[in-house]
Write a protein that holds these residues in place. Structure first.
Motif, mmCIF file in Angstrom:
data_model
loop_
_atom_site.group_PDB
_atom_site.id
_atom_site.type_symbol
_atom_site.label_atom_id
_atom_site.label_comp_id
_atom_site.label_asym_id
_atom_site.label_seq_id
_atom_site.Cartn_x
_atom_site.Cartn_y
_atom_site.Cartn_z
ATOM 1 N N ILE A 6 -4.636 -0.818 -8.466
ATOM 2 C CA ILE A 6 -4.597 -1.368 -7.115
ATOM 3 C C ILE A 6 -5.710 -2.399 -6.983
ATOM 4 O O ILE A 6 -6.858 -2.132 -7.338
ATOM 5 C CB ILE A 6 -4.765 -0.293 -6.029
ATOM 6 N N ILE A 7 -5.355 -3.573 -6.462
ATOM 7 C CA ILE A 7 -6.326 -4.589 -6.082
ATOM 8 C C ILE A 7 -6.061 -4.928 -4.624
ATOM 9 O O ILE A 7 -4.917 -5.195 -4.238
ATOM 10 C CB ILE A 7 -6.212 -5.846 -6.963
ATOM 11 N N ALA A 8 -7.083 -4.891 -3.811
ATOM 12 C CA ALA A 8 -6.910 -5.106 -2.373
ATOM 13 C C ALA A 8 -7.999 -6.027 -1.846
ATOM 14 O O ALA A 8 -9.111 -6.084 -2.386
ATOM 15 C CB ALA A 8 -6.952 -3.781 -1.627
ATOM 16 N N GLN A 9 -7.654 -6.728 -0.794
ATOM 17 C CA GLN A 9 -8.646 -7.504 -0.048
ATOM 18 C C GLN A 9 -8.597 -7.037 1.390
ATOM 19 O O GLN A 9 -7.576 -7.188 2.071
ATOM 20 C CB GLN A 9 -8.388 -8.998 -0.141
ATOM 21 N N GLY A 10 -9.697 -6.435 1.835
ATOM 22 C CA GLY A 10 -9.689 -5.817 3.153
ATOM 23 C C GLY A 10 -8.630 -4.732 3.210
ATOM 24 O O GLY A 10 -8.527 -3.892 2.323
ATOM 25 N N ASP A 11 -7.805 -4.763 4.232
ATOM 26 C CA ASP A 11 -6.748 -3.773 4.394
ATOM 27 C C ASP A 11 -5.437 -4.193 3.728
ATOM 28 O O ASP A 11 -4.435 -3.475 3.822
ATOM 29 C CB ASP A 11 -6.493 -3.519 5.884
ATOM 30 N N SER A 12 -5.425 -5.343 3.082
ATOM 31 C CA SER A 12 -4.204 -5.859 2.461
ATOM 32 C C SER A 12 -4.214 -5.594 0.961
ATOM 33 O O SER A 12 -5.183 -5.958 0.268
ATOM 34 C CB SER A 12 -4.072 -7.367 2.706
ATOM 35 N N ILE A 13 -3.166 -4.965 0.461
ATOM 36 C CA ILE A 13 -3.043 -4.724 -0.977
ATOM 37 C C ILE A 13 -2.462 -5.971 -1.635
ATOM 38 O O ILE A 13 -1.363 -6.427 -1.293
ATOM 39 C CB ILE A 13 -2.158 -3.500 -1.255
ATOM 40 N N ILE A 14 -3.218 -6.528 -2.570
ATOM 41 C CA ILE A 14 -2.799 -7.716 -3.292
ATOM 42 C C ILE A 14 -1.873 -7.348 -4.438
ATOM 43 O O ILE A 14 -0.904 -8.059 -4.742
ATOM 44 C CB ILE A 14 -4.035 -8.465 -3.840
ATOM 45 N N TYR A 15 -2.193 -6.218 -5.077
ATOM 46 C CA TYR A 15 -1.443 -5.829 -6.270
ATOM 47 C C TYR A 15 -1.484 -4.314 -6.391
ATOM 48 O O TYR A 15 -2.547 -3.700 -6.272
ATOM 49 C CB TYR A 15 -2.077 -6.469 -7.511
ATOM 50 N N GLU A 16 -0.318 -3.698 -6.625
ATOM 51 C CA GLU A 16 -0.232 -2.249 -6.814
ATOM 52 C C GLU A 16 0.884 -1.952 -7.803
ATOM 53 O O GLU A 16 2.046 -2.283 -7.542
ATOM 54 C CB GLU A 16 0.013 -1.524 -5.502
ATOM 55 N N ARG A 17 0.530 -1.363 -8.924
ATOM 56 C CA ARG A 17 1.522 -1.041 -9.938
ATOM 57 C C ARG A 17 1.161 0.304 -10.587
ATOM 58 O O ARG A 17 -0.003 0.694 -10.654
ATOM 59 C CB ARG A 17 1.574 -2.102 -11.041
ATOM 60 N N TYR A 18 2.199 0.968 -11.129
ATOM 61 C CA TYR A 18 2.010 2.254 -11.816
ATOM 62 C C TYR A 18 2.761 2.198 -13.147
ATOM 63 O O TYR A 18 3.887 1.697 -13.212
ATOM 64 C CB TYR A 18 2.519 3.397 -10.939
ATOM 65 N N PHE A 19 2.113 2.711 -14.180
ATOM 66 C CA PHE A 19 2.634 2.570 -15.530
ATOM 67 C C PHE A 19 2.585 3.896 -16.272
ATOM 68 O O PHE A 19 1.607 4.642 -16.171
ATOM 69 C CB PHE A 19 1.809 1.544 -16.314
ATOM 70 N N GLY A 20 3.619 4.184 -17.046
ATOM 71 C CA GLY A 20 3.584 5.262 -18.012
ATOM 72 C C GLY A 20 3.794 6.652 -17.443
ATOM 73 O O GLY A 20 4.288 6.839 -16.331
ATOM 74 N N VAL A 21 3.404 7.641 -18.232
ATOM 75 C CA VAL A 21 3.695 9.046 -17.976
ATOM 76 C C VAL A 21 2.398 9.790 -17.677
ATOM 77 O O VAL A 21 1.401 9.658 -18.390
ATOM 78 C CB VAL A 21 4.398 9.681 -19.197
ATOM 79 N N ALA A 22 2.430 10.604 -16.617
ATOM 80 C CA ALA A 22 1.260 11.392 -16.230
ATOM 81 C C ALA A 22 1.160 12.681 -17.026
ATOM 82 O O ALA A 22 0.062 13.160 -17.322
ATOM 83 C CB ALA A 22 1.315 11.708 -14.738
ATOM 84 N N ASP A 23 2.302 13.258 -17.372
ATOM 85 C CA ASP A 23 2.347 14.542 -18.082
ATOM 86 C C ASP A 23 3.408 14.434 -19.167
ATOM 87 O O ASP A 23 4.607 14.380 -18.877
ATOM 88 C CB ASP A 23 2.676 15.664 -17.096
ATOM 89 N N MET A 24 2.988 14.408 -20.416
ATOM 90 C CA MET A 24 3.920 14.225 -21.515
ATOM 91 C C MET A 24 4.842 15.432 -21.685
ATOM 92 O O MET A 24 5.959 15.303 -22.194
ATOM 93 C CB MET A 24 3.147 13.975 -22.815
ATOM 94 N N ALA A 25 4.403 16.611 -21.264
ATOM 95 C CA ALA A 25 5.226 17.817 -21.423
ATOM 96 C C ALA A 25 6.390 17.829 -20.456
ATOM 97 O O ALA A 25 7.505 18.243 -20.809
ATOM 98 C CB ALA A 25 4.361 19.057 -21.226
ATOM 99 N N THR A 26 6.152 17.387 -19.229
ATOM 100 C CA THR A 26 7.200 17.420 -18.207
ATOM 101 C C THR A 26 7.903 16.083 -18.037
ATOM 102 O O THR A 26 8.989 16.024 -17.454
ATOM 103 C CB THR A 26 6.615 17.837 -16.850
ATOM 104 N N GLY A 27 7.276 15.016 -18.503
ATOM 105 C CA GLY A 27 7.837 13.688 -18.315
ATOM 106 C C GLY A 27 7.547 13.086 -16.953
ATOM 107 O O GLY A 27 8.055 12.002 -16.635
ATOM 108 N N GLU A 28 6.736 13.754 -16.145
ATOM 109 C CA GLU A 28 6.413 13.217 -14.820
ATOM 110 C C GLU A 28 5.717 11.868 -14.972
ATOM 111 O O GLU A 28 4.771 11.717 -15.733
ATOM 112 C CB GLU A 28 5.508 14.171 -14.050
ATOM 113 N N ARG A 29 6.193 10.887 -14.216
ATOM 114 C CA ARG A 29 5.681 9.536 -14.342
ATOM 115 C C ARG A 29 4.460 9.318 -13.446
ATOM 116 O O ARG A 29 4.268 10.009 -12.449
ATOM 117 C CB ARG A 29 6.775 8.517 -13.999
ATOM 118 N N VAL A 30 3.668 8.360 -13.831
ATOM 119 C CA VAL A 30 2.537 7.947 -12.998
ATOM 120 C C VAL A 30 3.073 7.233 -11.773
ATOM 121 O O VAL A 30 3.910 6.335 -11.875
ATOM 122 C CB VAL A 30 1.595 7.006 -13.781
ATOM 123 N N ASP A 31 2.604 7.654 -10.593
ATOM 124 C CA ASP A 31 2.977 6.969 -9.358
ATOM 125 C C ASP A 31 1.827 7.091 -8.374
ATOM 126 O O ASP A 31 0.716 7.487 -8.735
ATOM 127 C CB ASP A 31 4.297 7.518 -8.782
#
Length: 362
Positions: A48-73
């Motif tokens: 996340i990159i933000a300026q003040g209260d405005s989010i300039i950029y927000e992205r999520y990549f890959g897997v949070a838990d390899m056993a369950t396959g839950e994705r990063v969000d």
């Protein structure tokens, strides 16, 4: 070789510019992070990159838990490791205690040098207190608690240097600060932080780790071993269960809430924030420690200060098992940068320089 993809990403960005088409900030970041996390079924990160209260950029990549396959969000909770230190400092300063009081006012240890070591020295890594914890039993180190990590303090026979004269990064010093918070608040440290720090900041997904913690959306940290991803967090590596210096789990959005709370004076008044962001010691010239020892780098109270660019950057990094974190801000521009990752095989400083070049150029 491990940084090759990141250099390719930078080359692609530059090539796009030279071809006559100027990519947007988001396009440049997308290109870079697509190469940083090239495979969707591997561990990744939250940005996340933000300026003040405005989010300039927000992205999520890959897997949070390899056993369950839950994705990063946006709900994924990462260990933020040493970024946790600034929360301990905020909790301390919020109590109103005089941080120039010596440690001997709060702890019963007999050595006379505790009369010279102050809370300010502990919070700025200038105490001179050595880290002489017994590391002969690795399993005991992995399972270390706040209490066991402090057992060595009464046995220290001397300081490494006069307090306040040099920088030497010391994790256990923040355990002492946490005990002072408990004494001032009259309640256990974690409960105090929840009540006076996390809740006012709106950080409802943030907590201090305990070995028996079971919480939804907790990422695991990973490291690559012989072509496979091996879990690398509590039980495999040290530091997770010592809370004031590295035990917080949080989401990228909660960390943005933290940045906004600091900017608005929600958790600390402006004078305290300014004091924490002010240089207390030079890091770049330290003969004792090379952690973040880069040109024009200082340490305040719980934050590093980078004065190498025309705008001062306040930041902290975190490393714990397979997790790495980078949380930075440019106060003059009101810009916040948050990158939380559950893999430790990417060049964090190359990433920071790339983001900085886009921010400063913009």
């Amino acid at each position: 070789m491990r940084h090759l993809l990141e250099y390719i990403a930078l080359a692609l960005v530059l090539a796009g510019c030279s071809a006559g088409h100027e990519p947007s900030l988001s396009d440049k970041l997308d290109t870079y992070f697509a190469e940083r996390y090239p495979l969707p079924d591997e561990p990744g990160g939250a940005v996340i990159i933000a300026q003040g209260d405005s989010i300039i950029y927000e992205r999520y990549f890959g897997v949070a838990d390899m056993a369950t396959g839950e994705r990063v969000d946006s709900a994924t909770r990462f260990n933020i490791a040493s970024v946790s230190k600034q929360f301990t400092v905020a909790g301390l300063m919020q109590t109103g205690v005089d941080i120039d009081r010596p440690v001997c006012d709060f702890e019963p240890w007999p050595q006379p040098f505790w009369q010279k070591v102050t809370l300010r020295h502990l919070a700025s890594h200038t105490s001179g207190v050595p880290d002489s914890r017994d590391r002969s039993d690795r399993q005991r180190c992995i399972e270390a608690t706040d209490a066991s990590s402090m057992e060595y303090f009464p046995a220290i026979d001397s300081l490494k240097f006069a307090p306040g004269t040099a920088y030497d990064y010391l994790n256990p010093s923040f355990l002492i600060l946490a005990q002072v918070v408990e004494q001032q608040r009259g309640i256990e440290f974690v409960k105090a932080q929840q009540k006076y720090i996390f809740e006012p900041a709106g950080m409802s997904s943030t907590f201090y780790y305990e070995p028996d913690t079971v919480a939804p959306h907790m990422a695991h940290g990973y490291e690559p071993v012989d072509g496979n991803w091996q879990e690398y967090d509590y039980g495999e590596e040290t530091f997770f269960a010592t809370r004031p210096d590295g035990g917080i789990y949080s989401t990228a959005r909660d960390m943005l809430r933290w940045e906004r709370a600091l900017a608005r004076g929600t958790v600390l008044d402006s004078a305290s924030v300014a004091e924490a962001y002010s240089p207390h010691v030079d890091v770049s010239s330290s003969p004792w420690c090379d952690y973040q020892r880069r040109p024009a780098t200082k340490y305040g109270l719980g934050w590093f200060i980078d004065e190498s660019e025309k705008h001062t950057k306040i930041y902290h990094t975190g490393d714990n098992g397979g997790f790495q974190a980078y949380v930075a801000k440019y106060p003059a521009l009101d810009i916040s940068i948050i990158v939380l990752e559950n893999r430790h095989d990417r060049d964090r400083w190359a990433m920071a320089r790339f983001i900085d070049s886009l921010i400063i150029g913009r």
